[in-house]
Design a protein around this motif. Structure first.
Motif, PDB file in Angstrom:
ATOM      1  N   VAL A   1       0.866  -1.177   0.000  1.00 13.56           N
ATOM      2  CA  VAL A   1       0.000   0.000   0.000  1.00 13.56           C
ATOM      3  C   VAL A   1       0.903   1.227   0.000  1.00 13.56           C
ATOM      4  CG1 VAL A   1      -1.955   1.174   1.056  1.00 13.56           C
ATOM      5  CG2 VAL A   1      -1.730  -1.311   1.303  1.00 13.56           C
TER       6      VAL A   1
ATOM      7  N   GLY B   1      -2.236  -1.038  -3.445  1.00  9.81           N
ATOM      8  CA  GLY B   1      -3.310  -0.174  -2.995  1.00  9.81           C
ATOM      9  C   GLY B   1      -2.754   1.186  -2.608  1.00  9.81           C
TER      10      GLY B   1
ATOM     11  N   ARG C   1      -8.537  -1.537  -4.524  1.00  9.71           N
ATOM     12  CA  ARG C   1      -9.381  -0.551  -3.880  1.00  9.71           C
ATOM     13  C   ARG C   1      -9.880  -1.127  -2.553  1.00  9.71           C
ATOM     14  NH1 ARG C   1     -11.106   3.501  -7.620  1.00  9.71           N
ATOM     15  NH2 ARG C   1     -10.570   2.944  -9.779  1.00  9.71           N
ATOM     16  N   ARG C   2     -10.085  -0.271  -1.585  1.00  5.75           N
ATOM     17  CA  ARG C   2     -10.657  -0.730  -0.319  1.00  5.75           C
ATOM     18  C   ARG C   2     -11.961  -1.486  -0.584  1.00  5.75           C
ATOM     19  NH1 ARG C   2     -14.692   0.965   1.862  1.00  5.75           N
ATOM     20  NH2 ARG C   2     -14.677   2.781   0.480  1.00  5.75           N
TER      21      ARG C   2
END
Length: 445
Positions: free
Chosen positions: A93, A125, A441-442
């Motif tokens: 991330v 991410g 994506r979350r």
């Protein structure tokens, strides 16, 4: 049992239930079966690990500064993710700074995603940023898929990512509470740093004095109280002061929703051994004394520290000022995404920890932190992300063999235990010749 695209056969597999001999079947990029080794799983490809190899889940590194676009000469998606893959990391991330623009609104996020598209060797991410004046942007970034929001409590090192004061942190937390967003905090108090001695010259002790433990302790105490008042989730980044562990544990007992990470360099190095002028060791907060390091290890063992992530923060060679060795002017950051696993394992095994512990710290818990429950574990339904690791092999770090863009590292010349012999992303072997990573994506499952 047949019909698998890929089957791993290994006498040692680290699963959420512990270490065991297992056959692992993969179908359509997901783990479809985890069975006894003699279960007879067959597939289009069968990979049998050597006797000295262990099958780990791919690591999840939630603290990486890629810097592209804007400072791509420091690091870029192609180089950072190739280094990650070489180190057994299959998901990272990216931090909202030091790229230009910083990821503080949806337009900047889309610019970042466009820069990353087609370059990534592992899944990537993105964090968003919380800076003065962007509270109204946070919900939009959340809806666009960031995993949470980073803020600083003092100057970040780059002018375009400004710090929040206490009122700004509280405003951000109150907004995040409305959608259960996560605030991740660089917790050093600006007033404490301003009143500390100024770092200058080659003396590491002088630099250490310029970033005292008290600056971390005061900042973390403030973050705890703000989280208590607002009910929001907070995460303390790159903990280096062991003094803060008791108050973090106490806050959790009180129901404060706080998690904390530390980094391989705080667990590997100690201030007493850093030579004068060795600016490759400079990071903020700093590497502290040996006794402090041992208390961080105890915090991991006790579960107060949740996870270990790299804080891969590279720059160009000239910014490290190795030519003059001045800690006051050198860039603060350690680039180590490729070396995190062997660095942590080298020191963990000396303290009686197991590979299952390391996997929990470096794969499972970081994945849980960002809600990627299908990452960081070898279990049915999870992504078929793997690291083939030889824990009893050893090597000496050659910075010329590292894949990040500017191969400066404090680990250069150090012997480390454990060699990554292969990395797999959703059932495909990562060889470094073609990028197979996806942009996450979350909420992705």
């Amino acid at each position: 049992m047949g019909g698998f695209d890929l089957v791993f056969l290994a006498r040692r597999v680290i699963t959420p239930a512990g270490e065991a001999a297992r056959a692992v079947g993969v179908r359509d990029g997901r783990i479809a079966a985890v069975a006894p080794l003699d279960a007879g799983l067959t597939g289009d490809r069968v990979v049998e690990l050597a006797d000295d190899e262990v099958l780990l889940p791919g690591l999840v590194d939630t603290h990486v500064h890629v810097n592209e676009p804007g400072r791509t000469e420091w690091e870029g998606f192609a180089t950072a993710t190739r280094a990650a893959a070489a180190g057994g990391v299959t998901t990272l991330v990216d931090m909202p700074l030091n790229s230009i623009p910083p990821t503080t609104d949806v337009a900047a996020l889309e610019t970042k995603r466009a820069a990353a598209e087609g370059q990534c060797h592992v899944d990537v991410g993105f964090w968003g940023g919380a800076v003065p004046g962007n509270v109204a942007e946070l919900r939009g970034l959340h809806d666009a898929g960031v995993f949470g929001f980073k803020c600083f409590l003092l100057h970040s090192g780059v002018d375009e990512f400004a710090p929040l004061d206490a009122a700004g942190v509280e405003a951000a937390l109150r907004e995040l509470r409305t959608f259960d967003g996560l605030l991740i905090v660089h917790a050093e108090d600006s007033d404490a740093i301003d009143r500390a001695p100024t770092a200058h010259g080659e003396d590491y002790g002088g630099f250490l004095a310029s970033r005292p433990r008290g600056a971390e302790n005061v900042a973390i105490a403030q973050v705890i109280e703000l989280a208590r008042w607002t009910g929001a989730r907070v995460h303390v980044l790159h903990l280096s002061s062991s003094d803060a562990l008791p108050m973090i544990a106490s806050a959790r007992r009180d129901g404060v929703r706080i998690t904390v990470e530390t980094c391989p360099h705080y667990l590997s190095f100690c201030a007493e051994e850093i030579p004068d002028g060795a600016t490759q060791f400079k990071c903020c907060p700093p590497i502290r004394e040996a006794a402090n390091r041992e208390l961080l290890w105890r915090g991991l063992a006790d579960g107060v520290i949740d996870c270990v992530v790299s804080d891969h923060s590279p720059c160009t060679v000239d910014l490290k000022r190795l030519d003059i060795g001045d800690f006051g002017v050198a860039w603060g950051g350690i680039a180590s995404v490729q070396l995190g696993l062997p660095a942590v394992w080298t020191h963990a095994r000396q303290r009686g920890h197991t590979l299952a512990d390391v996997v929990r710290w470096m794969a499972e818990r970081p994945a849980d932190l960002v809600g990627l429950r299908h990452k960081g574990r070898i279990a049915p339904g999870a992504d078929a992300d793997f690291c083939v690791f030889a824990p009893d092999a050893a090597f000496v770090v050659d910075s010329g063999l590292l894949h990040h863009r500017n191969p400066v590292t404090p680990y250069a010349g150090r012997p480390l235990a454990g060699v990554v012999r292969g990395t797999w992303l959703r059932g495909a072997e990562l060889t470094g010749d073609r990028p197979l990573g996806r942009l996450l994506r979350r909420g992705d499952a």
